[in-house]
Design a protein around this motif. Structure first.
Motif, PDB file in Angstrom:
ATOM      1  N   ALA A  32       0.831  -1.203   0.000  1.00 17.09           N
ATOM      2  CA  ALA A  32       0.000   0.000   0.000  1.00 17.09           C
ATOM      3  C   ALA A  32       0.867   1.254   0.000  1.00 17.09           C
ATOM      4  CB  ALA A  32      -0.931   0.000   1.208  1.00 17.09           C
ATOM      5  N   GLY A  33       2.105   1.134   0.521  1.00 23.36           N
ATOM      6  CA  GLY A  33       2.975   2.299   0.602  1.00 23.36           C
ATOM      7  C   GLY A  33       3.727   2.582  -0.684  1.00 23.36           C
ATOM      8  N   THR A  34       3.709   1.613  -1.628  1.00 19.55           N
ATOM      9  CA  THR A  34       4.518   1.760  -2.842  1.00 19.55           C
ATOM     10  C   THR A  34       4.277   3.071  -3.591  1.00 19.55           C
ATOM     11  OG1 THR A  34       4.478  -0.634  -2.984  1.00 19.55           O
ATOM     12  CG2 THR A  34       5.295   0.553  -4.900  1.00 19.55           C
ATOM     13  N   PRO A  35       3.012   3.445  -3.844  1.00 17.24           N
ATOM     14  CA  PRO A  35       2.799   4.696  -4.594  1.00 17.24           C
ATOM     15  C   PRO A  35       3.436   5.897  -3.897  1.00 17.24           C
ATOM     16  CG  PRO A  35       0.747   3.485  -4.351  1.00 17.24           C
ATOM     17  CD  PRO A  35       1.764   2.775  -3.521  1.00 17.24           C
ATOM     18  N   TYR A  36       3.361   5.907  -2.561  1.00 12.95           N
ATOM     19  CA  TYR A  36       3.928   7.045  -1.837  1.00 12.95           C
ATOM     20  C   TYR A  36       5.441   7.057  -1.944  1.00 12.95           C
ATOM     21  CZ  TYR A  36      -0.784   7.275  -0.154  1.00 12.95           C
ATOM     22  OH  TYR A  36      -2.142   7.363  -0.106  1.00 12.95           O
ATOM     23  N   LEU A  37       6.014   5.853  -1.942  1.00  8.72           N
ATOM     24  CA  LEU A  37       7.452   5.739  -2.099  1.00  8.72           C
ATOM     25  C   LEU A  37       7.878   6.368  -3.420  1.00  8.72           C
ATOM     26  CD1 LEU A  37       9.925   4.292  -0.667  1.00  8.72           C
ATOM     27  CD2 LEU A  37       9.669   2.586  -2.462  1.00  8.72           C
ATOM     28  N   MET A  38       7.057   6.129  -4.445  1.00 11.62           N
ATOM     29  CA  MET A  38       7.407   6.662  -5.757  1.00 11.62           C
ATOM     30  C   MET A  38       7.227   8.172  -5.821  1.00 11.62           C
ATOM     31  SD  MET A  38       6.023   3.727  -8.266  1.00 11.62           S
ATOM     32  CE  MET A  38       6.986   2.229  -8.439  1.00 11.62           C
ATOM     33  N   LEU A  39       6.345   8.681  -4.979  1.00  9.26           N
ATOM     34  CA  LEU A  39       6.138  10.132  -4.943  1.00  9.26           C
ATOM     35  C   LEU A  39       7.282  10.848  -4.233  1.00  9.26           C
ATOM     36  CD1 LEU A  39       2.394  10.919  -4.148  1.00  9.26           C
ATOM     37  CD2 LEU A  39       3.770  11.745  -6.054  1.00  9.26           C
ATOM     38  N   ALA A  40       8.021  10.085  -3.415  1.00 10.34           N
ATOM     39  CA  ALA A  40       9.008  10.698  -2.529  1.00 10.34           C
ATOM     40  C   ALA A  40       9.989  11.646  -3.229  1.00 10.34           C
ATOM     41  CB  ALA A  40       9.750   9.608  -1.766  1.00 10.34           C
ATOM     42  N   PRO A  41      10.616  11.244  -4.353  1.00  5.73           N
ATOM     43  CA  PRO A  41      11.571  12.170  -4.982  1.00  5.73           C
ATOM     44  C   PRO A  41      10.936  13.511  -5.320  1.00  5.73           C
ATOM     45  CG  PRO A  41      11.657  10.013  -6.022  1.00  5.73           C
ATOM     46  CD  PRO A  41      10.519   9.985  -5.078  1.00  5.73           C
ATOM     47  N   ALA A  42       9.730  13.466  -5.878  1.00  5.14           N
ATOM     48  CA  ALA A  42       9.060  14.709  -6.260  1.00  5.14           C
ATOM     49  C   ALA A  42       8.774  15.557  -5.035  1.00  5.14           C
ATOM     50  CB  ALA A  42       7.765  14.392  -7.010  1.00  5.14           C
ATOM     51  N   ILE A  43       8.311  14.900  -3.974  1.00  3.26           N
ATOM     52  CA  ILE A  43       7.997  15.644  -2.752  1.00  3.26           C
ATOM     53  C   ILE A  43       9.268  16.278  -2.183  1.00  3.26           C
ATOM     54  CG2 ILE A  43       7.240  15.383  -0.349  1.00  3.26           C
ATOM     55  CD1 ILE A  43       5.187  13.349  -1.405  1.00  3.26           C
ATOM     56  N   LEU A  44      10.358  15.535  -2.268  1.00  5.24           N
ATOM     57  CA  LEU A  44      11.639  16.044  -1.776  1.00  5.24           C
ATOM     58  C   LEU A  44      12.031  17.317  -2.530  1.00  5.24           C
ATOM     59  CD1 LEU A  44      13.649  14.897   0.336  1.00  5.24           C
ATOM     60  CD2 LEU A  44      15.047  14.178  -1.612  1.00  5.24           C
TER      61      LEU A  44
END
Lengths: 314, 382
Positions: A32-44
């Motif tokens: 369930a956390g995978t999509p958020y993991l992928m968002l991480a670089p952009a959020i950073l």
């Protein structure tokens, strides 16, 4: 069966192995956390931007001490007062705003026929040619392109030489407002065409044929059918062109020759010439604010266009 | 062609109907290929004509030329006495329902219907009434304020029809608008097209590859293949009396029996040799092309063949053969049999049994008897 198994390409087996490794490192219940993991670089990245903006906001409230060339310790609105009262900044802001609006309108008007022909032409060769012609200047970069205009429009440039042949005295084509606007329009066209093309592709040719059979000539087909249906493309392209030309630096600097500064040039001067980081930060923040306001205005008036992605209100 | 026109008007009981559309020797050549080849026909006012053909037969090209999208390479198209060669679509009085409907998504249903009236600068005061009248005609009363995407597929079809008819065009063109619908809705809309067309009496040309649709909706059918008109006739005649093997094969399910003509007899009866069996049929092509020794093909429709377990049940039929059931496909309203017939060189005949309730279905491998009469076999040259 055995033959079929060995027939699997090596790539498949490598992928299978990778998947197995991923399964160990990132167990199923983390899925369930995978999509958020992928968002991480952009959020950073966006987070860093916010940090920078925060720093600038802080600096914008400090004035420059001309004795020590350091920013003051105490906070004041002095920079903002200077930004909105000094005639230099008002002129520059007005020039950028009016200029970017003119550039947006001109670019959209010029880009539409180009995008239309590119999308509608039955000839693949013409389409390719138009695409290449669009991208070629893209590859060259803004500074080199502006330099090209210096050569073409200069006092001994090609255009003035051509004028000379038909007996027109050489004139100053550079370092004025029209030259900057001209350069900006030329620079923005590919962006506008690329944003308009998908919107036009989304209009079925049959729709235009239908308008014809229902009694509309091409002018009215254009006005009542193509234009309203292409609106998302116009809004998207308009927003991109507006924000890019409002914040442009190189074209006003090179084709304006220092006499036609846009906001970005004024900010540059504050940061790197006067070293007044406080005033520079103020101008930069005001530019962000004005740009956001303009975009917000367009959003409320016309919707987000193609920038809305996904569902567009019909 | 005048006899066709007379037939149509006689059936309508309207007396001599004037010609609404006249197509004369129309050719359309793309890259040296004939998309349409020497097409000629007349369409009396008020008629419902269907152009039927497989994809690539040139039917849509012909329709688009009538609509004004693309001028013929040669030949004339006359609509209501006016040659329309180079007249652009918006100056023709033609309503068209497009394959993908081409409704304007940025307008409501009513605005879509009002569009042609506005474009044709009709009196603005009459437009709302007219729009409402036509929305009612297509049974969309009260839904005028809906956006196109708020309407179901069938309702969108109806908006497209209303939009094509509201300006009272001389001619209505239907470019396979029903092709994308599911079967039930398609059949419902076919009947709607027919009802509306009869109610308004508007001359209509419909293009389709759906033979059932052509038979259901049309006064007349033109069958096209490879850019050429194969036959123009009323639906019943097209079905009963196809002009050539293509038409016989395209409409309905037809068995072909290849053979050599033996003799041409009185009342158009032809004897021909299939393998070493002599078969009889009626002439479908000109007598001269069915002379002794010529290659011929007998066309025999699947539903004309009787099937029975006992030979005795088929007495009175001209030809009776025995065969073996290869396959039996239950389709609900009929059973389709594939039966190999040793007497016909092992030919596989397709046979329909429409009495699904009364007959027990024959299983594969079962020996059965097939029978038909002379007039069931239509003999073509080639």
């Amino acid at each position: 069966m055995k033959a079929a198994r060995t027939a699997y390409p090596i790539r498949w087996r490598v992928m299978d192995a990778l998947e197995a490794v991923a399964g160990i490192l990132w167990p199923r219940f983390f899925r369930a956390g995978t999509p958020y993991l992928m968002l991480a670089p952009a959020i950073l990245l966006v987070g860093l931007l916010v940090l920078g903006l925060w720093q600038m906001a802080d600096a914008s409230f400090r004035t420059l001490d001309t004795n020590t060339f350091l920013l003051s310790e105490d906070y004041s609105l002095a920079n903002y007062k200077r930004a909105v009262t000094e005639s230099l900044f008002i002129t520059v802001a007005g020039r950028s705003l009016v200029g970017s609006i003119i550039v947006t309108v001109l670019t959209l008007v010029i880009s539409f026929p180009y995008a239309y022909v590119m999308v509608r032409t039955p000839s693949a060769t013409l389409r390719k040619f138009l695409l290449i012609a669009l991208f070629l200047p893209f590859f060259i970069g803004q500074v080199v392109r502006a330099y090209g205009w210096l050569i073409i429009l200069g006092n001994q440039g090609m255009v003035n030489e051509a004028f000379g042949l038909i007996g027109i005295a050489p004139m100053r084509l550079l370092y004025n407002y029209p030259a900057v606007l001209f350069g900006l329009v030329q620079y923005m066209m590919p962006f506008a065409v690329l944003m308009l093309a998908p919107a036009l592709t989304a209009i079925p040719e049959e729709i235009e044929a239908a308008a014809g059979s229902l009694g509309a000539d091409w002018v009215r087909t254009f006005r009542h059918v193509v234009l309203p249906m292409a609106r998302p493309g116009f809004v998207g392209a308009g927003l991109v062109v507006l924000t890019l030309s409002l914040t442009d630096f190189a074209i006003p600097a090179m084709l304006g020759g220092g006499s036609q500064d846009f906001i970005a040039n004024a900010i540059y001067d504050q940061f790197f010439r006067t070293s007044d980081q406080g005033l520079g930060a103020t101008l930069a923040l005001l530019l962000v604010a004005v740009g956001s306001l303009l975009v917000g205005l367009v959003f409320t008036l016309f919707g987000a266009g193609t920038l809305a992605m996904g569902r567009v209100k019909a | 062609m005048p006899d066709a026109a007379n037939a149509a008007t006689a059936r309508d009981g309207r007396g001599e109907a004037p010609i609404a559309v006249s197509v004369r020797h129309v050719n359309m050549v793309y890259n040296g290929q004939h998309a349409v080849k020497d097409a000629s026909f007349d369409l009396p006012k008020g008629n419902f004509l269907t152009i039927l053909g497989p994809s690539g037969s040139g039917k849509t090209t012909l329709l688009r030329m009538i609509a004004g999208f693309g001028a013929p390479t040669s030949g004339n198209i006359v609509i209501n006495g006016r040659a329309v060669g180079a007249v652009p679509p918006h100056r023709r009085s033609i309503g068209m329902v497009f394959q993908k409907l081409a409704l304007f998504p940025h307008m409501t249903a009513a605005e879509n219907v009002a569009f042609p009236l506005k474009m044709r600068r009709r009196d603005a005061r009459t437009i709302p009434d007219k729009v409402e009248r036509y929305l009612n005609l297509v049974r969309l009363g009260g839904l005028g304020d809906r956006r196109i995407h708020q309407l179901s597929g069938g309702q969108q079809q109806r908006v497209a029809i209303a939009r094509a008819l509201v300006f009272e065009p001389d001619l209505l063109l239907l470019d396979e608008p029903l092709a994308a619908l599911d079967r039930k809705l398609r059949e419902e809309m076919q009947l709607e097209f027919r009802r509306i067309q009869r109610e308004l009496g508007v001359t209509t040309i419909n293009v389709t590859h759906d033979q059932r649709e052509a038979l259901v909706v049309s006064d007349e059918i033109i069958v096209m293949d490879k850019g050429e008109i194969q036959q123009k006739a009323q639906p019943t005649e097209t079905y009963r009396q196809p002009n050539n093997p293509f038409v016989a094969n395209f409409i309905g399910v037809t068995n072909f029996l290849q053979g050599k003509a033996l003799s041409f007899e009185a009342e158009g009866e032809v004897r021909f040799l299939h393998g070493d069996v002599v078969l009889r049929g009626r002439a479908g092509s000109a007598a001269a092309s069915l002379g002794n020794g010529r290659e011929v093909r007998g066309a025999l429709r699947a539903e004309q063949i009787r099937i029975a377990a006992e030979e005795a049940a088929l007495t009175g039929l001209d030809t009776v053969v025995s065969g073996e059931v290869e396959d039996a496909i239950f389709e609900g309203e009929r059973v389709v049999y594939e039966i190999s017939v040793p007497a016909l060189d092992g030919a596989i005949l397709r046979v329909f049994d429409h009495d699904v309730v009364g007959h027990t279905q024959f299983e594969a491998g079962r020996r059965v008897f097939l029978g038909w009469t002379v007039k069931d076999v239509l003999v073509f040259a080639g």
